[in-house]
Design a protein around this motif. Sequence first.
Motif, PDB file in Angstrom:
ATOM      1  N   GLY A   1     -32.502 -50.169 -37.277  1.00 43.49           N
ATOM      2  CA  GLY A   1     -31.078 -49.929 -37.540  1.00 43.49           C
ATOM      3  C   GLY A   1     -30.184 -48.712 -38.063  1.00 43.49           C
ATOM      4  O   GLY A   1     -29.294 -48.841 -38.398  1.00 43.49           O
ATOM      5  N   LEU A   2     -30.942 -47.695 -38.128  1.00 48.12           N
ATOM      6  CA  LEU A   2     -30.301 -46.316 -38.522  1.00 48.12           C
ATOM      7  C   LEU A   2     -30.378 -45.525 -37.383  1.00 48.12           C
ATOM      8  O   LEU A   2     -30.993 -45.598 -36.367  1.00 48.12           O
ATOM      9  N   PRO A   3     -29.470 -44.540 -37.573  1.00 46.96           N
ATOM     10  CA  PRO A   3     -29.010 -43.619 -36.538  1.00 46.96           C
ATOM     11  C   PRO A   3     -30.509 -42.684 -36.288  1.00 46.96           C
ATOM     12  O   PRO A   3     -31.335 -42.560 -37.283  1.00 46.96           O
ATOM     13  N   PRO A   4     -30.558 -41.891 -35.284  1.00 47.47           N
ATOM     14  CA  PRO A   4     -31.858 -41.263 -35.065  1.00 47.47           C
ATOM     15  C   PRO A   4     -31.756 -40.122 -36.049  1.00 47.47           C
ATOM     16  O   PRO A   4     -33.157 -39.687 -36.255  1.00 47.47           O
ATOM     17  N   GLU A   5     -30.795 -39.569 -36.461  1.00 51.25           N
ATOM     18  CA  GLU A   5     -30.947 -38.409 -37.394  1.00 51.25           C
ATOM     19  C   GLU A   5     -31.612 -38.823 -38.786  1.00 51.25           C
ATOM     20  O   GLU A   5     -32.230 -37.975 -39.511  1.00 51.25           O
ATOM     21  N   ALA A   6     -31.627 -40.245 -38.906  1.00 51.31           N
ATOM     22  CA  ALA A   6     -32.460 -40.661 -40.118  1.00 51.31           C
ATOM     23  C   ALA A   6     -33.806 -40.449 -40.144  1.00 51.31           C
ATOM     24  O   ALA A   6     -34.745 -40.284 -41.093  1.00 51.31           O
ATOM     25  N   ALA A   7     -34.584 -40.168 -38.882  1.00 52.58           N
ATOM     26  CA  ALA A   7     -36.053 -39.855 -38.773  1.00 52.58           C
ATOM     27  C   ALA A   7     -36.391 -38.857 -39.581  1.00 52.58           C
ATOM     28  O   ALA A   7     -37.350 -38.818 -40.277  1.00 52.58           O
ATOM     29  N   VAL A   8     -35.559 -37.482 -39.662  1.00 52.79           N
ATOM     30  CA  VAL A   8     -35.853 -36.590 -40.216  1.00 52.79           C
ATOM     31  C   VAL A   8     -36.137 -36.640 -41.808  1.00 52.79           C
ATOM     32  O   VAL A   8     -37.267 -36.258 -42.409  1.00 52.79           O
ATOM     33  N   PRO A   9     -34.896 -37.268 -42.473  1.00 51.48           N
ATOM     34  CA  PRO A   9     -35.277 -37.346 -43.969  1.00 51.48           C
ATOM     35  C   PRO A   9     -36.381 -38.514 -44.169  1.00 51.48           C
ATOM     36  O   PRO A   9     -36.925 -38.521 -45.433  1.00 51.48           O
ATOM     37  N   LEU A  10     -36.392 -39.397 -43.376  1.00 50.42           N
ATOM     38  CA  LEU A  10     -37.562 -40.341 -43.731  1.00 50.42           C
ATOM     39  C   LEU A  10     -39.024 -39.651 -43.707  1.00 50.42           C
ATOM     40  O   LEU A  10     -39.874 -39.828 -44.384  1.00 50.42           O
ATOM     41  N   ILE A  11     -39.135 -38.608 -42.793  1.00 53.48           N
ATOM     42  CA  ILE A  11     -40.287 -37.842 -42.791  1.00 53.48           C
ATOM     43  C   ILE A  11     -40.390 -36.914 -43.984  1.00 53.48           C
ATOM     44  O   ILE A  11     -41.293 -36.605 -44.590  1.00 53.48           O
ATOM     45  N   LEU A  12     -39.244 -36.143 -44.261  1.00 49.65           N
ATOM     46  CA  LEU A  12     -39.188 -35.418 -45.400  1.00 49.65           C
ATOM     47  C   LEU A  12     -39.519 -36.123 -46.724  1.00 49.65           C
ATOM     48  O   LEU A  12     -39.837 -35.209 -47.757  1.00 49.65           O
ATOM     49  N   GLY A  13     -39.363 -37.477 -46.711  1.00 49.49           N
ATOM     50  CA  GLY A  13     -39.512 -38.192 -47.931  1.00 49.49           C
ATOM     51  C   GLY A  13     -41.009 -37.904 -48.420  1.00 49.49           C
ATOM     52  O   GLY A  13     -41.424 -38.182 -49.561  1.00 49.49           O
ATOM     53  N   ALA A  14     -41.938 -37.473 -47.369  1.00 40.97           N
ATOM     54  CA  ALA A  14     -43.272 -37.441 -47.953  1.00 40.97           C
ATOM     55  C   ALA A  14     -43.288 -35.981 -48.924  1.00 40.97           C
ATOM     56  O   ALA A  14     -44.480 -35.903 -49.312  1.00 40.97           O
ATOM     57  N   LEU A  15     -42.358 -35.386 -49.011  1.00 32.47           N
ATOM     58  CA  LEU A  15     -42.494 -34.158 -49.911  1.00 32.47           C
ATOM     59  C   LEU A  15     -41.515 -34.723 -51.229  1.00 32.47           C
ATOM     60  O   LEU A  15     -42.198 -34.436 -52.330  1.00 32.47           O
ATOM     61  N   ARG A  16     -40.285 -35.290 -50.816  1.00 37.11           N
ATOM     62  CA  ARG A  16     -39.596 -35.515 -52.042  1.00 37.11           C
ATOM     63  C   ARG A  16     -38.651 -36.518 -51.702  1.00 37.11           C
ATOM     64  O   ARG A  16     -37.914 -36.485 -50.915  1.00 37.11           O
ATOM     65  N   LYS A  17     -38.957 -37.716 -52.419  1.00 38.58           N
ATOM     66  CA  LYS A  17     -38.218 -39.088 -51.685  1.00 38.58           C
ATOM     67  C   LYS A  17     -36.678 -39.072 -52.251  1.00 38.58           C
ATOM     68  O   LYS A  17     -35.916 -39.340 -51.353  1.00 38.58           O
ATOM     69  N   ASP A  18     -36.446 -38.454 -53.339  1.00 35.10           N
ATOM     70  CA  ASP A  18     -35.165 -38.607 -53.999  1.00 35.10           C
ATOM     71  C   ASP A  18     -34.086 -37.637 -53.071  1.00 35.10           C
ATOM     72  O   ASP A  18     -32.954 -37.794 -52.612  1.00 35.10           O
ATOM     73  N   ALA A  19     -34.876 -36.556 -52.639  1.00 32.06           N
ATOM     74  CA  ALA A  19     -34.252 -35.410 -51.920  1.00 32.06           C
ATOM     75  C   ALA A  19     -33.841 -36.031 -50.705  1.00 32.06           C
ATOM     76  O   ALA A  19     -32.696 -35.720 -49.900  1.00 32.06           O
ATOM     77  N   ALA A  20     -34.811 -36.690 -49.966  1.00 34.96           N
ATOM     78  CA  ALA A  20     -34.687 -37.444 -48.688  1.00 34.96           C
ATOM     79  C   ALA A  20     -33.532 -38.287 -48.673  1.00 34.96           C
ATOM     80  O   ALA A  20     -32.812 -38.565 -47.718  1.00 34.96           O
ATOM     81  N   LEU A  21     -33.555 -39.166 -49.745  1.00 32.48           N
ATOM     82  CA  LEU A  21     -32.415 -40.042 -49.745  1.00 32.48           C
ATOM     83  C   LEU A  21     -31.170 -39.679 -49.946  1.00 32.48           C
ATOM     84  O   LEU A  21     -30.142 -40.126 -49.307  1.00 32.48           O
ATOM     85  N   GLY A  22     -31.172 -38.270 -50.740  1.00 36.28           N
ATOM     86  CA  GLY A  22     -29.719 -37.725 -50.668  1.00 36.28           C
ATOM     87  C   GLY A  22     -29.245 -37.095 -49.425  1.00 36.28           C
ATOM     88  O   GLY A  22     -28.190 -36.976 -49.201  1.00 36.28           O
ATOM     89  N   ILE A  23     -30.357 -36.450 -48.448  1.00 37.09           N
ATOM     90  CA  ILE A  23     -30.071 -36.057 -47.354  1.00 37.09           C
ATOM     91  C   ILE A  23     -29.504 -37.171 -46.420  1.00 37.09           C
ATOM     92  O   ILE A  23     -28.439 -37.187 -45.721  1.00 37.09           O
ATOM     93  N   MET A  24     -30.061 -38.383 -46.455  1.00 39.64           N
ATOM     94  CA  MET A  24     -29.879 -39.678 -45.759  1.00 39.64           C
ATOM     95  C   MET A  24     -28.417 -39.962 -46.210  1.00 39.64           C
ATOM     96  O   MET A  24     -27.631 -40.614 -45.200  1.00 39.64           O
ATOM     97  N   ALA A  25     -27.912 -39.826 -47.459  1.00 38.68           N
ATOM     98  CA  ALA A  25     -26.564 -40.310 -47.775  1.00 38.68           C
ATOM     99  C   ALA A  25     -25.509 -39.386 -47.124  1.00 38.68           C
ATOM    100  O   ALA A  25     -24.367 -39.750 -47.006  1.00 38.68           O
ATOM    101  N   THR A  26     -25.890 -38.352 -46.678  1.00 38.65           N
ATOM    102  CA  THR A  26     -24.921 -37.209 -45.853  1.00 38.65           C
ATOM    103  C   THR A  26     -24.433 -37.643 -44.398  1.00 38.65           C
ATOM    104  O   THR A  26     -23.804 -37.287 -43.663  1.00 38.65           O
ATOM    105  N   LEU A  27     -25.322 -38.991 -43.971  1.00 32.41           N
ATOM    106  CA  LEU A  27     -25.293 -39.467 -42.555  1.00 32.41           C
ATOM    107  C   LEU A  27     -24.134 -40.588 -42.398  1.00 32.41           C
ATOM    108  O   LEU A  27     -23.820 -40.947 -41.389  1.00 32.41           O
ATOM    109  N   SER A  28     -23.444 -40.572 -43.356  1.00 28.83           N
ATOM    110  CA  SER A  28     -22.412 -41.614 -43.209  1.00 28.83           C
ATOM    111  C   SER A  28     -22.716 -43.103 -42.894  1.00 28.83           C
ATOM    112  O   SER A  28     -22.191 -43.670 -42.017  1.00 28.83           O
TER     113      SER A  28
END
Length: 568
Positions: A480-507
């Motif tokens: 139930g997430l927008p398609p743009e959320a796929a990128v931060p979910l994948i980037l979480g493989a490097l840094r999960k807190d940064a990935a969640l921060g990116i996800m927070a910018t998706l309103s």
Amino acid sequence: MVGNPNVGKSAIFSKLTGVTAESSNYAGTTVGFTSGEIVFKDGLATLLDVPGNYTLTPTSDTERVVSKIIACGDIIINIVDATNLERNLYLTTELLELGKPMILALNMWDEVAHQGLEIDLPALSEELGIAVVTTSAMTGQGLKELVRQLSYAEKPNSPKRNQDERWAYVGSLVAKVQKRKQRQHKWYERLSDATVRPFPGILIAFFVMVLGFLLVRFIGEGLINYLFDPIFESWWLPVVVKLGDVLGGSGFWYDILIGYNTTDGIDFVTSFGLLTSGLYVPFALILPYIIAFYILLGLLEDSGYLPRLAVLLDSLMHKVGLHGYAIIPTFLAFGCNVPAIIGTRVLGNDRARFIAATLVAIAVPCAGLQAMIFGLIGQYGFQYVLLIYGILALVWLVLGLILNKVMKGYTPELIMEVPPYRLPPMRLVLTKLWRRIRDFIKEAVPVMVLAILAINILISFGLMDIIGVIFGPIVINILGLPPEAAVPLILGALRKDAALGIMATLSLTAGQMVVGALVLAMIFPCVAVFTVMFKELGPRRMLLSTLLMLATAIIVGGLVNLGFHIFS
């Protein structure tokens, strides 16, 4: 050097060998031992500190390795807890039957008088047929005499006995050489009893964990903010910038060494270059928390609390295929999953290590992700933060129950001595801290750098975007997430807190943020954890654990998304 767990072997070993010690794994296993050099007969000899064990009859990987190492040794130093002779001397009788030159060291001698004990040393030495030395690892008492006696170690002449005969012999021997006087219990002895009982033991454990978490956050973030970040920003960044200018500001080698995402300046977390993220992530983001947790772990180990926590939680851990000592890697994981996966070595067999590592990687968020959960999810209401932790706890329990039922094998019983509470000697804590940091740098950092290089290459060739398109249907239809959320979910493989921060910018809505945080916590541990899991579990079990992560994250994320739609 052989003895039961928690008898002070490592403390004595540290004082005898100093900084020359090296930690290694026995060939073909993840069971570790430590080696160092000591002065012996005007020369040097190698001293091996083998893992603590209770018997030479192999019932686990650790005991099998201990037996093999002892068979190769020339002289046995048997370290015994002088306050608990009856339990410790069973292993002593087995060692005597090997017929190797041997010395008995009665450690914790300073505790003997405190507990109202009297031990007849000449009678004990005569009965066993070997030299007996009294030592105190905390003060160094008797260590010089211990080394001196090595030159005079004699082969014992002990008859072969079966298990029942050994216990009978130990009982009669202890009754002959030891007397106990009546005395009042000390306050720390009453505290010892309280910490292994369900009540108030659970409350004490909760208080210790909260206090430990705050201590780790304080030390870890302090090291990042006041030591590692200034080093990278003030000293290393100018070097990287100058090198980037030399490379022309773009191109293949610029992307590999400096990073691809540098149009707005070099960011050590998101640039993904070998000289930026490749060094900053392991040394400035992970190492500070490892330092902090190993300080805490050393304090808890040497104070005597961790064995009590293991006893307290043993029944719960058995339900998920582990024993109480699994609380150590689980506890470590709340700071960083990397030392937690390495910490699974304390468990008895490969089955237990796999279950513990998998549960840690899926259901225990690291300190960085927890900080973002509190900061970002907490803005929607603290009930959502509690919901995330409640779901992760439920996942840990349910998945553990399933793995315990499905995986063949058994969970070894927790048979361990609970040492008395002591004030941890800081020299020993710091020595163990240095060894553990050195092992992390030697074992984990090179593989992490190579993994970041691989991710950099994927990004440089645009393969990460392709991966995002492939996983788009799952992200939209199930989570139930927008398609743009796929990128931060994948980037979480490097840094999960940064990935969640990116996800927070998706309103996103509160429900979508909860789903995103849960999936990030459960899916694809960071590169550092992946590489350590590969090293500790092997490729086949690491792949199996990864498939479990994928399935669990998608199922739980989908169910939580469905729940929000139903109750919204």
